[in-house]
Enzyme design. Structure first.
Site, PDB file in Angstrom:
ATOM      1  N   ASP A 243      24.105  13.858  94.785  1.00 38.32           N
ATOM      2  CA  ASP A 243      24.972  14.268  93.665  1.00 38.32           C
ATOM      3  C   ASP A 243      25.536  15.654  93.891  1.00 38.32           C
ATOM      4  O   ASP A 243      26.642  15.971  93.462  1.00 38.32           O
ATOM      5  CB  ASP A 243      24.199  14.196  92.351  1.00 38.32           C
ATOM      6  CG  ASP A 243      23.937  12.743  92.017  1.00 38.32           C
ATOM      7  OD1 ASP A 243      22.947  12.181  92.516  1.00 38.32           O
ATOM      8  OD2 ASP A 243      24.780  12.138  91.325  1.00 38.32           O
TER       9      ASP A 243
HETATM   10  O1  MRU Z   1      22.379   8.984  87.408  1.00 37.51           O
HETATM   11  P1  MRU Z   1      23.248   8.303  88.423  1.00 37.51           P
HETATM   12  O2  MRU Z   1      23.055   6.826  88.457  1.00 37.51           O
HETATM   13  O3  MRU Z   1      24.698   8.697  88.293  1.00 37.51           O
HETATM   14  O4  MRU Z   1      22.726   8.875  89.809  1.00 37.51           O
HETATM   15  C1  MRU Z   1      23.264   8.353  90.987  1.00 37.51           C
HETATM   16  C2  MRU Z   1      22.693   8.947  92.205  1.00 37.51           C
HETATM   17  O5  MRU Z   1      21.823   9.783  92.172  1.00 37.51           O
HETATM   18  C3  MRU Z   1      23.322   8.524  93.486  1.00 37.51           C
HETATM   19  O6  MRU Z   1      22.380   8.508  94.515  1.00 37.51           O
HETATM   20  C4  MRU Z   1      24.435   9.528  93.861  1.00 37.51           C
HETATM   21  O7  MRU Z   1      25.283   9.744  92.785  1.00 37.51           O
HETATM   22  C5  MRU Z   1      25.230   9.046  95.015  1.00 37.51           C
HETATM   23  S1  MRU Z   1      26.282   7.654  94.598  1.00 37.51           S
HETATM   24  C6  MRU Z   1      27.158   7.275  95.999  1.00 37.51           C
END
Ligand code: MRU
Length: 349
Positions: A243
Protein backbone atom coordinates in the site's frame (compact mmCIF):
# COMPACT_ATOMS: atom_id res chain seq x y z
CA UNK A 1 -12.66 -13.88 -19.79
CA UNK A 2 -10.78 -11.99 -17.04
CA UNK A 3 -12.62 -10.46 -14.11
CA UNK A 4 -13.61 -6.86 -14.72
CA UNK A 5 -13.83 -5.15 -11.34
CA UNK A 6 -13.93 -1.63 -12.80
CA UNK A 7 -16.17 -0.98 -15.82
CA UNK A 8 -15.82 2.29 -17.67
CA UNK A 9 -18.12 2.66 -20.69
CA UNK A 10 -19.27 5.91 -22.33
CA UNK A 11 -18.03 7.77 -19.28
CA UNK A 12 -20.15 5.70 -16.92
CA UNK A 13 -18.43 4.02 -13.96
CA UNK A 14 -19.61 0.69 -12.53
CA UNK A 15 -17.66 -1.27 -9.95
CA UNK A 16 -17.98 -4.81 -8.68
CA UNK A 17 -19.18 -4.53 -5.07
CA UNK A 18 -16.43 -6.34 -3.13
CA UNK A 19 -18.44 -6.30 0.11
CA UNK A 20 -20.79 -8.98 -1.21
CA UNK A 21 -18.34 -11.11 -3.24
CA UNK A 22 -18.02 -14.06 -3.68
CA UNK A 23 -21.62 -14.93 -2.76
CA UNK A 24 -23.19 -12.20 -4.86
CA UNK A 25 -21.88 -10.63 -8.07
CA UNK A 26 -23.30 -7.13 -8.16
CA UNK A 27 -22.10 -3.98 -9.91
CA UNK A 28 -22.83 -0.56 -8.46
CA UNK A 29 -22.81 2.69 -10.42
CA UNK A 30 -20.61 5.52 -9.17
CA UNK A 31 -21.89 8.87 -10.47
CA UNK A 32 -20.06 11.40 -8.31
CA UNK A 33 -16.93 11.99 -6.28
CA UNK A 34 -18.98 11.61 -3.09
CA UNK A 35 -20.12 8.14 -4.21
CA UNK A 36 -16.52 7.30 -5.17
CA UNK A 37 -15.30 8.38 -1.72
CA UNK A 38 -17.99 6.27 -0.01
CA UNK A 39 -17.22 3.16 -2.08
CA UNK A 40 -13.50 3.45 -1.25
CA UNK A 41 -14.12 4.18 2.43
CA UNK A 42 -16.60 1.28 2.83
CA UNK A 43 -14.20 -0.97 0.86
CA UNK A 44 -16.68 -1.78 -1.89
CA UNK A 45 -13.52 -1.24 -3.93
CA UNK A 46 -10.14 -1.78 -2.29
CA UNK A 47 -6.51 -2.44 -3.14
CA UNK A 48 -4.09 0.45 -3.57
CA UNK A 49 -4.11 0.75 -7.40
CA UNK A 50 -7.90 0.22 -7.68
CA UNK A 51 -8.54 2.89 -5.03
CA UNK A 52 -6.64 5.47 -7.11
CA UNK A 53 -8.25 4.42 -10.40
CA UNK A 54 -11.81 4.42 -9.04
CA UNK A 55 -11.15 7.70 -7.22
CA UNK A 56 -9.98 9.39 -10.42
CA UNK A 57 -12.72 7.84 -12.56
CA UNK A 58 -15.33 9.03 -10.05
CA UNK A 59 -13.92 12.50 -10.66
CA UNK A 60 -14.09 11.93 -14.43
CA UNK A 61 -17.76 10.91 -14.37
CA UNK A 62 -18.54 13.77 -11.98
CA UNK A 63 -16.84 16.34 -14.25
CA UNK A 64 -18.57 14.90 -17.32
CA UNK A 65 -21.96 15.57 -15.73
CA UNK A 66 -21.15 19.08 -14.44
CA UNK A 67 -21.27 22.44 -16.26
CA UNK A 68 -18.58 24.96 -15.39
CA UNK A 69 -18.54 28.69 -16.03
CA UNK A 70 -14.81 28.95 -16.65
CA UNK A 71 -11.56 27.00 -16.81
CA UNK A 72 -10.58 28.50 -13.45
CA UNK A 73 -13.77 27.14 -11.88
CA UNK A 74 -13.10 23.71 -13.39
CA UNK A 75 -9.53 23.73 -12.08
CA UNK A 76 -10.59 24.74 -8.60
CA UNK A 77 -13.25 21.98 -8.55
CA UNK A 78 -10.65 19.39 -9.68
CA UNK A 79 -8.30 20.47 -6.88
CA UNK A 80 -11.00 20.37 -4.19
CA UNK A 81 -12.41 17.02 -5.25
CA UNK A 82 -9.00 15.37 -5.46
CA UNK A 83 -8.07 16.67 -2.01
CA UNK A 84 -11.30 15.16 -0.70
CA UNK A 85 -10.74 11.78 -2.39
CA UNK A 86 -7.35 11.39 -0.72
CA UNK A 87 -9.07 11.37 2.68
CA UNK A 88 -11.11 8.21 1.97
CA UNK A 89 -8.35 5.85 3.14
CA UNK A 90 -4.99 6.97 4.57
CA UNK A 91 -2.42 4.18 4.13
CA UNK A 92 -2.22 3.49 0.39
CA UNK A 93 -0.29 6.30 -1.30
CA UNK A 94 -1.53 5.71 -4.86
CA UNK A 95 -4.56 8.05 -4.60
CA UNK A 96 -2.38 10.79 -3.10
CA UNK A 97 0.16 10.48 -5.90
CA UNK A 98 -2.51 10.41 -8.62
CA UNK A 99 -4.14 13.49 -7.05
CA UNK A 100 -0.84 15.40 -6.99
CA UNK A 101 -0.12 14.52 -10.60
CA UNK A 102 -3.61 15.36 -11.86
CA UNK A 103 -3.64 18.69 -10.02
CA UNK A 104 -0.42 19.56 -11.87
CA UNK A 105 -1.91 18.47 -15.19
CA UNK A 106 -4.99 20.61 -14.54
CA UNK A 107 -2.85 23.63 -13.56
CA UNK A 108 -0.88 23.27 -16.79
CA UNK A 109 -4.02 22.96 -18.94
CA UNK A 110 -5.42 26.07 -17.24
CA UNK A 111 -2.51 28.10 -18.59
CA UNK A 112 -2.63 26.63 -22.10
CA UNK A 113 -4.77 28.19 -24.80
CA UNK A 114 -7.65 25.72 -25.03
CA UNK A 115 -11.41 25.80 -24.53
CA UNK A 116 -13.15 24.83 -21.30
CA UNK A 117 -14.60 21.72 -22.97
CA UNK A 118 -11.18 20.67 -24.28
CA UNK A 119 -9.65 21.10 -20.84
CA UNK A 120 -12.38 18.97 -19.26
CA UNK A 121 -11.94 16.36 -21.97
CA UNK A 122 -8.17 16.18 -21.39
CA UNK A 123 -8.65 15.67 -17.64
CA UNK A 124 -11.20 12.91 -18.21
CA UNK A 125 -8.89 11.22 -20.72
CA UNK A 126 -6.00 11.38 -18.22
CA UNK A 127 -8.16 9.43 -15.76
CA UNK A 128 -9.19 6.91 -18.42
CA UNK A 129 -5.56 6.27 -19.31
CA UNK A 130 -4.94 4.98 -15.76
CA UNK A 131 -6.97 1.86 -16.59
CA UNK A 132 -4.77 1.05 -19.58
CA UNK A 133 -1.45 1.91 -17.91
CA UNK A 134 -2.19 -0.16 -14.82
CA UNK A 135 -2.72 -3.42 -16.74
CA UNK A 136 0.51 -2.82 -18.69
CA UNK A 137 2.36 -2.12 -15.42
CA UNK A 138 1.02 -5.30 -13.82
CA UNK A 139 2.06 -7.48 -16.76
CA UNK A 140 5.61 -6.16 -16.38
CA UNK A 141 5.56 -6.78 -12.62
CA UNK A 142 4.36 -10.31 -13.39
CA UNK A 143 7.19 -10.95 -15.82
CA UNK A 144 9.96 -9.50 -13.61
CA UNK A 145 8.67 -11.24 -10.48
CA UNK A 146 8.29 -14.65 -12.13
CA UNK A 147 11.81 -14.49 -13.57
CA UNK A 148 13.30 -13.46 -10.20
CA UNK A 149 11.63 -16.38 -8.42
CA UNK A 150 12.67 -18.86 -11.11
CA UNK A 151 16.31 -17.77 -10.97
CA UNK A 152 16.74 -19.67 -7.70
CA UNK A 153 14.35 -22.54 -8.38
CA UNK A 154 14.68 -26.03 -9.75
CA UNK A 155 11.55 -26.64 -11.81
CA UNK A 156 8.04 -25.66 -10.74
CA UNK A 157 7.50 -23.45 -7.70
CA UNK A 158 5.17 -23.27 -4.71
CA UNK A 159 4.06 -19.80 -3.72
CA UNK A 160 2.32 -18.28 -0.70
CA UNK A 161 0.38 -15.03 -1.04
CA UNK A 162 -1.59 -12.80 1.32
CA UNK A 163 -4.63 -10.54 0.93
CA UNK A 164 -5.89 -9.78 -2.59
CA UNK A 165 -3.63 -8.23 -5.18
CA UNK A 166 -5.37 -9.43 -8.34
CA UNK A 167 -7.85 -8.13 -10.89
CA UNK A 168 -10.08 -7.02 -8.04
CA UNK A 169 -7.38 -4.78 -6.55
CA UNK A 170 -6.14 -3.28 -9.82
CA UNK A 171 -7.38 -2.52 -13.34
CA UNK A 172 -6.60 -6.14 -14.24
CA UNK A 173 -4.07 -8.98 -13.98
CA UNK A 174 -2.77 -7.92 -10.56
CA UNK A 175 0.57 -7.29 -8.88
CA UNK A 176 1.58 -10.23 -6.63
CA UNK A 177 -1.24 -12.22 -8.20
CA UNK A 178 0.12 -11.06 -11.57
CA UNK A 179 3.42 -12.75 -10.68
CA UNK A 180 1.50 -15.93 -9.86
CA UNK A 181 -0.45 -15.65 -13.14
CA UNK A 182 2.84 -15.21 -15.03
CA UNK A 183 4.34 -18.29 -13.38
CA UNK A 184 1.23 -20.27 -14.32
CA UNK A 185 1.35 -19.01 -17.92
CA UNK A 186 4.99 -20.17 -18.09
CA UNK A 187 3.89 -23.59 -16.78
CA UNK A 188 6.13 -23.05 -13.75
CA UNK A 189 3.52 -22.82 -10.99
CA UNK A 190 3.25 -26.02 -8.97
CA UNK A 191 0.84 -24.62 -6.40
CA UNK A 192 -0.29 -21.37 -4.80
CA UNK A 193 -1.46 -21.06 -1.20
CA UNK A 194 -3.53 -18.04 -0.23
CA UNK A 195 -4.20 -16.91 3.30
CA UNK A 196 -7.68 -16.18 4.56
CA UNK A 197 -6.55 -12.64 5.53
CA UNK A 198 -8.60 -11.89 8.62
CA UNK A 199 -10.45 -9.79 9.49
CA UNK A 200 -11.84 -8.64 6.14
CA UNK A 201 -11.05 -11.99 4.46
CA UNK A 202 -9.72 -10.60 1.19
CA UNK A 203 -7.87 -13.91 0.70
CA UNK A 204 -10.76 -16.30 1.36
CA UNK A 205 -13.36 -14.16 -0.40
CA UNK A 206 -11.49 -12.43 -3.21
CA UNK A 207 -8.15 -14.13 -3.97
CA UNK A 208 -9.69 -17.59 -3.69
CA UNK A 209 -12.47 -16.39 -6.03
CA UNK A 210 -9.91 -15.21 -8.61
CA UNK A 211 -7.84 -18.41 -8.32
CA UNK A 212 -10.91 -20.61 -8.82
CA UNK A 213 -12.15 -18.35 -11.63
CA UNK A 214 -8.83 -18.75 -13.47
CA UNK A 215 -8.44 -22.48 -12.62
CA UNK A 216 -5.05 -22.06 -10.92
CA UNK A 217 -3.82 -24.91 -8.67
CA UNK A 218 -4.60 -23.31 -5.31
CA UNK A 219 -5.28 -24.02 -1.64
CA UNK A 220 -6.69 -21.72 1.03
CA UNK A 221 -5.11 -21.63 4.50
CA UNK A 222 -6.04 -19.76 7.66
CA UNK A 223 -3.56 -17.02 8.61
CA UNK A 224 -2.47 -19.07 11.63
CA UNK A 225 -1.33 -21.94 9.39
CA UNK A 226 1.45 -20.08 7.56
CA UNK A 227 4.22 -21.25 9.91
CA UNK A 228 3.13 -24.87 9.71
CA UNK A 229 2.90 -24.57 5.92
CA UNK A 230 6.45 -23.24 5.59
CA UNK A 231 7.75 -25.94 7.94
CA UNK A 232 5.97 -28.90 6.41
CA UNK A 233 5.75 -28.08 2.70
CA UNK A 234 8.37 -26.61 0.45
CA UNK A 235 7.51 -22.96 -0.28
CA UNK A 236 9.77 -21.20 -2.79
CA UNK A 237 8.59 -17.63 -2.28
CA UNK A 238 6.07 -15.42 -0.53
CA UNK A 239 4.66 -12.72 -2.82
CA UNK A 240 2.54 -9.85 -1.51
CA UNK A 241 1.47 -6.39 -2.61
CA UNK A 242 2.04 -3.00 -1.02
CA UNK A 243 0.00 0.00 0.00
CA UNK A 244 2.96 2.27 0.58
CA UNK A 245 6.69 1.61 0.31
CA UNK A 246 8.96 4.17 1.93
CA UNK A 247 12.28 5.35 0.46
CA UNK A 248 14.28 2.74 2.40
CA UNK A 249 12.06 -0.13 1.25
CA UNK A 250 10.04 -0.58 4.45
CA UNK A 251 6.60 -1.64 3.26
CA UNK A 252 3.08 -1.15 4.57
CA UNK A 253 0.74 -3.88 3.38
CA UNK A 254 -2.28 -5.78 4.68
CA UNK A 255 -2.15 -6.68 8.36
CA UNK A 256 -0.42 -10.03 8.72
CA UNK A 257 2.23 -9.33 6.08
CA UNK A 258 4.88 -8.61 8.72
CA UNK A 259 4.39 -11.94 10.47
CA UNK A 260 4.70 -13.75 7.12
CA UNK A 261 8.00 -11.93 6.46
CA UNK A 262 9.32 -12.98 9.88
CA UNK A 263 8.30 -16.59 9.19
CA UNK A 264 9.81 -16.49 5.70
CA UNK A 265 13.10 -15.22 7.11
CA UNK A 266 13.12 -17.97 9.75
CA UNK A 267 12.47 -20.65 7.12
CA UNK A 268 14.85 -19.24 4.48
CA UNK A 269 12.01 -18.47 2.05
CA UNK A 270 12.33 -15.52 -0.39
CA UNK A 271 9.96 -12.66 0.37
CA UNK A 272 8.93 -10.34 -2.48
CA UNK A 273 6.91 -7.13 -2.43
CA UNK A 274 5.19 -6.70 -5.80
CA UNK A 275 3.98 -3.17 -6.44
CA UNK A 276 3.85 -0.46 -9.10
CA UNK A 277 6.17 2.51 -8.61
CA UNK A 278 3.01 4.53 -7.87
CA UNK A 279 2.98 2.73 -4.49
CA UNK A 280 6.43 4.07 -3.56
CA UNK A 281 6.50 7.19 -1.42
CA UNK A 282 9.97 8.69 -1.86
CA UNK A 283 9.00 11.51 0.50
CA UNK A 284 9.00 9.13 3.46
CA UNK A 285 12.40 8.04 4.74
CA UNK A 286 11.17 4.98 6.59
CA UNK A 287 8.09 2.92 7.35
CA UNK A 288 7.75 4.55 10.76
CA UNK A 289 6.16 7.55 9.09
CA UNK A 290 3.48 5.59 7.21
CA UNK A 291 -0.03 6.32 8.56
CA UNK A 292 -1.77 3.08 9.52
CA UNK A 293 -5.53 2.98 9.11
CA UNK A 294 -7.58 1.52 11.94
CA UNK A 295 -10.93 0.02 10.91
CA UNK A 296 -14.14 -0.46 12.93
CA UNK A 297 -14.31 -3.38 15.45
CA UNK A 298 -17.36 -4.69 13.59
CA UNK A 299 -15.08 -6.11 10.88
CA UNK A 300 -13.52 -8.36 13.56
CA UNK A 301 -16.53 -9.22 15.66
CA UNK A 302 -18.94 -10.07 12.82
CA UNK A 303 -18.72 -12.09 9.61
CA UNK A 304 -21.44 -11.52 7.04
CA UNK A 305 -23.59 -9.84 9.66
CA UNK A 306 -23.24 -12.72 12.14
CA UNK A 307 -21.62 -11.96 15.50
CA UNK A 308 -18.71 -14.35 16.13
CA UNK A 309 -16.85 -12.63 19.00
CA UNK A 310 -18.00 -12.36 22.60
CA UNK A 311 -20.22 -9.27 22.86
CA UNK A 312 -18.53 -6.50 24.86
CA UNK A 313 -14.91 -7.47 24.09
CA UNK A 314 -12.56 -4.59 23.14
CA UNK A 315 -10.94 -4.81 19.68
CA UNK A 316 -7.81 -3.47 18.02
CA UNK A 317 -8.15 -3.48 14.24
CA UNK A 318 -5.17 -1.99 12.35
CA UNK A 319 -5.73 -2.64 8.64
CA UNK A 320 -2.02 -2.68 7.75
CA UNK A 321 1.40 -3.40 9.21
CA UNK A 322 4.91 -2.42 8.18
CA UNK A 323 7.48 -4.99 7.11
CA UNK A 324 11.03 -3.72 7.70
CA UNK A 325 13.35 -3.70 4.69
CA UNK A 326 15.75 -6.27 6.14
CA UNK A 327 13.05 -8.96 5.78
CA UNK A 328 12.43 -8.18 2.09
CA UNK A 329 14.32 -10.05 -0.66
CA UNK A 330 13.25 -7.72 -3.45
CA UNK A 331 10.70 -5.12 -4.48
CA UNK A 332 9.22 -6.09 -7.83
CA UNK A 333 8.10 -3.08 -9.87
CA UNK A 334 7.23 -2.51 -13.52
CA UNK A 335 10.80 -1.24 -13.95
CA UNK A 336 12.49 -4.33 -12.54
CA UNK A 337 13.31 -5.96 -9.20
CA UNK A 338 15.17 -3.85 -6.62
CA UNK A 339 16.72 -4.90 -3.32
CA UNK A 340 15.29 -2.45 -0.73
CA UNK A 341 18.67 -0.71 -0.35
CA UNK A 342 18.65 0.09 -4.08
CA UNK A 343 15.03 1.13 -4.41
CA UNK A 344 15.90 4.76 -5.14
CA UNK A 345 17.50 3.59 -8.40
CA UNK A 346 14.05 2.93 -9.86
CA UNK A 347 13.51 6.72 -9.94
CA UNK A 348 16.10 7.11 -12.67
CA UNK A 349 14.99 4.08 -14.76
O1 MRU B 1 -7.52 -3.02 2.86
P1 MRU B 1 -7.25 -3.38 1.43
O2 MRU B 1 -8.02 -4.58 0.98
O3 MRU B 1 -7.41 -2.20 0.50
O4 MRU B 1 -5.71 -3.78 1.42
C1 MRU B 1 -5.16 -4.28 0.24
C2 MRU B 1 -3.74 -4.64 0.36
O5 MRU B 1 -3.13 -4.53 1.40
C3 MRU B 1 -3.07 -5.05 -0.90
O6 MRU B 1 -2.07 -5.99 -0.64
C4 MRU B 1 -2.41 -3.82 -1.55
O7 MRU B 1 -3.32 -2.77 -1.64
C5 MRU B 1 -1.91 -4.13 -2.91
S1 MRU B 1 -3.23 -4.37 -4.10
C6 MRU B 1 -2.48 -4.65 -5.60
Amino acid sequence: MGLEAIQWRQRRLDILDQLVLPITTKYITISSVKEGWDAINKMQVRGAPAIAIVGCLSLATDLNATSFQSKAQLHSSVEDKLTYLVTARPTAVNMQKAADELKNVSAKLLKEGMTLEDMKDRIIKWCEQMLIDDVETNKNIGKFGANAILTNANGKVNILTHCNTGSLATAGYGTALGVIRSLHAMNKLEHVYCTETRPYNQGARLTAYELVHDSLPATLICDSMAGALMKSRSIDAVVVGADRVSRNGDTANKIGTYQLAVLASHHGVSFYICAPTTSIDFNLESGEDIPIEERPPLEMTCIGGTQIAAPGIRCWNPAFDVTPNNLITGIVTEKGVFPPAELVKCQSK
